[in-house]
Motif scaffolding. Sequence first.
Motif, PDB file in Angstrom:
ATOM      1  N   ASP A  70       0.104  14.526  -1.101  1.00  8.22           N
ATOM      2  CA  ASP A  70       0.876  13.348  -0.713  1.00  8.22           C
ATOM      3  C   ASP A  70       0.031  12.075  -0.800  1.00  8.22           C
ATOM      4  OD1 ASP A  70       3.350  14.855   0.587  1.00  8.22           O
ATOM      5  OD2 ASP A  70       1.497  15.883   1.116  1.00  8.22           O
ATOM      6  N   PRO A  71       0.670  10.939  -1.127  1.00  4.85           N
ATOM      7  CA  PRO A  71      -0.098   9.695  -1.217  1.00  4.85           C
ATOM      8  C   PRO A  71      -0.651   9.280   0.135  1.00  4.85           C
ATOM      9  CG  PRO A  71       2.263   9.254  -1.415  1.00  4.85           C
ATOM     10  CD  PRO A  71       2.107  10.743  -1.400  1.00  4.85           C
ATOM     11  N   ASP A  72      -1.710   8.507   0.102  1.00  4.28           N
ATOM     12  CA  ASP A  72      -2.376   8.055   1.322  1.00  4.28           C
ATOM     13  C   ASP A  72      -2.652   6.568   1.177  1.00  4.28           C
ATOM     14  OD1 ASP A  72      -4.034   8.933   3.829  1.00  4.28           O
ATOM     15  OD2 ASP A  72      -5.376   7.640   2.674  1.00  4.28           O
ATOM     16  N   ALA A  73      -2.503   5.827   2.288  1.00  7.08           N
ATOM     17  CA  ALA A  73      -2.711   4.378   2.210  1.00  7.08           C
ATOM     18  C   ALA A  73      -4.165   4.021   1.941  1.00  7.08           C
ATOM     19  CB  ALA A  73      -2.242   3.710   3.504  1.00  7.08           C
ATOM     20  N   TYR A  74      -5.101   4.844   2.422  1.00  4.56           N
ATOM     21  CA  TYR A  74      -6.505   4.410   2.443  1.00  4.56           C
ATOM     22  C   TYR A  74      -7.430   5.067   1.424  1.00  4.56           C
ATOM     23  CZ  TYR A  74      -5.336   1.981   6.762  1.00  4.56           C
ATOM     24  OH  TYR A  74      -4.786   1.137   7.670  1.00  4.56           O
ATOM     25  N   ALA A  75      -7.149   6.303   1.043  1.00  4.27           N
ATOM     26  CA  ALA A  75      -8.086   7.019   0.171  1.00  4.27           C
ATOM     27  C   ALA A  75      -7.386   7.487  -1.092  1.00  4.27           C
ATOM     28  CB  ALA A  75      -8.681   8.221   0.910  1.00  4.27           C
TER      29      ALA A  75
ATOM     30  N   ASP B  24       0.822  -1.209   0.000  1.00  6.80           N
ATOM     31  CA  ASP B  24       0.000   0.000   0.000  1.00  6.80           C
ATOM     32  C   ASP B  24       0.857   1.260   0.000  1.00  6.80           C
ATOM     33  OD1 ASP B  24      -2.764  -1.377   0.682  1.00  6.80           O
ATOM     34  OD2 ASP B  24      -1.180  -2.292   1.881  1.00  6.80           O
ATOM     35  N   PRO B  25       0.361   2.332  -0.623  1.00  3.34           N
ATOM     36  CA  PRO B  25       1.145   3.571  -0.646  1.00  3.34           C
ATOM     37  C   PRO B  25       1.286   4.163   0.751  1.00  3.34           C
ATOM     38  CG  PRO B  25      -1.062   3.935  -1.565  1.00  3.34           C
ATOM     39  CD  PRO B  25      -0.939   2.470  -1.305  1.00  3.34           C
ATOM     40  N   ASP B  26       2.332   4.941   0.932  1.00  2.65           N
ATOM     41  CA  ASP B  26       2.628   5.559   2.223  1.00  2.65           C
ATOM     42  C   ASP B  26       2.952   7.030   1.981  1.00  2.65           C
ATOM     43  OD1 ASP B  26       3.469   5.042   5.181  1.00  2.65           O
ATOM     44  OD2 ASP B  26       5.138   6.171   4.331  1.00  2.65           O
ATOM     45  N   ALA B  27       2.498   7.890   2.899  1.00  5.85           N
ATOM     46  CA  ALA B  27       2.751   9.324   2.706  1.00  5.85           C
ATOM     47  C   ALA B  27       4.233   9.664   2.820  1.00  5.85           C
ATOM     48  CB  ALA B  27       1.949  10.134   3.724  1.00  5.85           C
TER      49      ALA B  27
ATOM     50  N   ARG C 146      -7.165  -1.876   2.073  1.00  5.36           N
ATOM     51  CA  ARG C 146      -5.961  -1.055   2.175  1.00  5.36           C
ATOM     52  C   ARG C 146      -5.400  -1.227   3.575  1.00  5.36           C
ATOM     53  NH1 ARG C 146      -5.276   3.333  -1.409  1.00  5.36           N
ATOM     54  NH2 ARG C 146      -7.042   3.544  -2.804  1.00  5.36           N
ATOM     55  N   LEU C 147      -4.131  -0.890   3.733  1.00  6.41           N
ATOM     56  CA  LEU C 147      -3.506  -1.045   5.048  1.00  6.41           C
ATOM     57  C   LEU C 147      -2.293  -0.133   5.148  1.00  6.41           C
ATOM     58  CD1 LEU C 147      -3.604  -2.698   7.681  1.00  6.41           C
ATOM     59  CD2 LEU C 147      -2.182  -4.413   6.558  1.00  6.41           C
TER      60      LEU C 147
END
Lengths: 300, 300
Positions: B136-141, A136-139, A284-285
């Motif tokens: 910035d990327p976000d894991a959930y949305a 999953d993507p991470d900020a 997502r996680l």
Amino acid sequence: MGHARLTAALIALAAALPGSATTLTTAEVLAQSAPQEWKEIPADRLLVMDIERGQILLELAPEFAPEHVANIRILAGQGHWDGLAILRSQDNYVVQWGDPNAEKPEARRALRQAKERLPAEFDRPVDGLPFEALLDPDAYAARTGFSLGFPVGRDADNQRTWLLHCYATLGAGRDMAADSSTGAELYVVTGHAPRHLDRNITTVGRVIEGIEHLSSLPRGTGPLGFYESPEQHVPIRRIRLAADLPESERPRRERLDTHSRSFRLLIEARRHRREEWFVNPVGRLEVCNVPLPVRTVAEG
Amino acid sequence: MGHARLTAALIALAAALPGSATTLTTAEVLAQSAPQEWKEIPADRLLVMDIERGQILLELAPEFAPEHVANIRILAGQGHWDGLAILRSQDNYVVQWGDPNAEKPEARRALRQAKERLPAEFDRPVDGLPFEALLDPDAYAARTGFSLGFPVGRDADNQRTWLLHCYATLGAGRDMAADSSTGAELYVVTGHAPRHLDRNITTVGRVIEGIEHLSSLPRGTGPLGFYESPEQHVPIRRIRLAADLPESERPRRERLDTHSRSFRLLIEARRHRREEWFVNPVGRLEVCNVPLPVRTVAEG
């Protein structure tokens, strides 16, 4: 296709199908885990902290901060923190302990055998470290995942890695200079992951049990959540390495190996919530929302 | 190019240059903010909760959960929670309050003028809502940002939006059925953002002041952090809408408009940390790590 590869393919298939019947719940994963998937935390990596409210257990991460962990072991062996105090509790941020007289050269407790100066250990090369990746993507980090039981980040080149600031992470407080931490002043994250601290300070481990004794402390009302008067300080009875305690007092804990099949299933169980309550199975996680199961080592 | 566009271009430039001298610190942004960038929270959106340890202020979000907020206003007006209690404090998760006898039809407090059944309000169409996006990327949305003072998510089609589960978010507890919440049982997030709850439960607002009175409560030792005995329950003295309080008791607060220039500067200040302490200026930001400044309305 060997059994391990087939299993991996099935996990990937389950991951692609939200709510798929092949995805287990967290409870099912833990119930089905094999004994050999649990690793006992060695006594020389286990720090035992006693305050009036209870006992807190912390796992040190010498692979990530070898010099700091070496100093912390010496400090614990010297009884450095015994009778010192928790000095700070800042809401949604950290609890921090050390010497109330640290700024007074004539009154502060000497570090004795421990070093007065250490290099900054903000990150390290990835060489040789196992890595269980989260997709999953991470900020904050190009890649996130787990190494040796800890949540970690990696950069885009996959050359450096570091322990993430998640809830329960243990770090070594520092002043303005990057190399001003000694491990004598420690903090634990007790709020939403302050990931902007990643690679700005040395992280040395994490709380594995008893964090509620720290996270529910009254908040300090001074700047940065420091307690404003000495009577508010929370005394530390004792901090020792488990290895230095008599065997009868030595807690023994094991954690689910983050490089095991059950841990991969646990990640999928948290990504696709099959518990009946969930209407939207999420899919997502985020790395700091992955539980890192720890349990008492069975007697005998 | 008008002044506003020039300013936006300068902000974008500053954002592209980590540590750029045009990026302000958080303290500088707040000091330079204009009075008209602060919006007073209307008294009919401000919930005032009193417990022995202190007062907690919560802002309701009727744009996101109109039926729940309407019910909560009625319940507060009826004094529904007065003498009820905080029943649950689960570490790194939530504090929750309501009727200790909610499961006993003969003993529970009646909802009277409030509705016994509400629709699930897990998300809503984006129509007409202002949106300050975070890049910035976000894991959930697919997308995150801010609407009307609250952290929000949006889906990839930009058709639905919802209040995020960040630290301090207020939500309406429910049972298995999606439409089983009434607003009588409320929870506040007191740990790392449990974003897997997003779009699985109705979120109705957030704590804007006094969350430390909730987050430092002793943790419950029962399942899910429920207190195991009635003596452990934390009594609620009173919960009222500020609009229903006598003017002398009515707290007045204003928050930095999340659709103002200063809020955009604040986002950049948090993304690029210019404070001297930071060695690595970060250059990234996660939605739940953006502060949402609130202050007391100046007298006169």
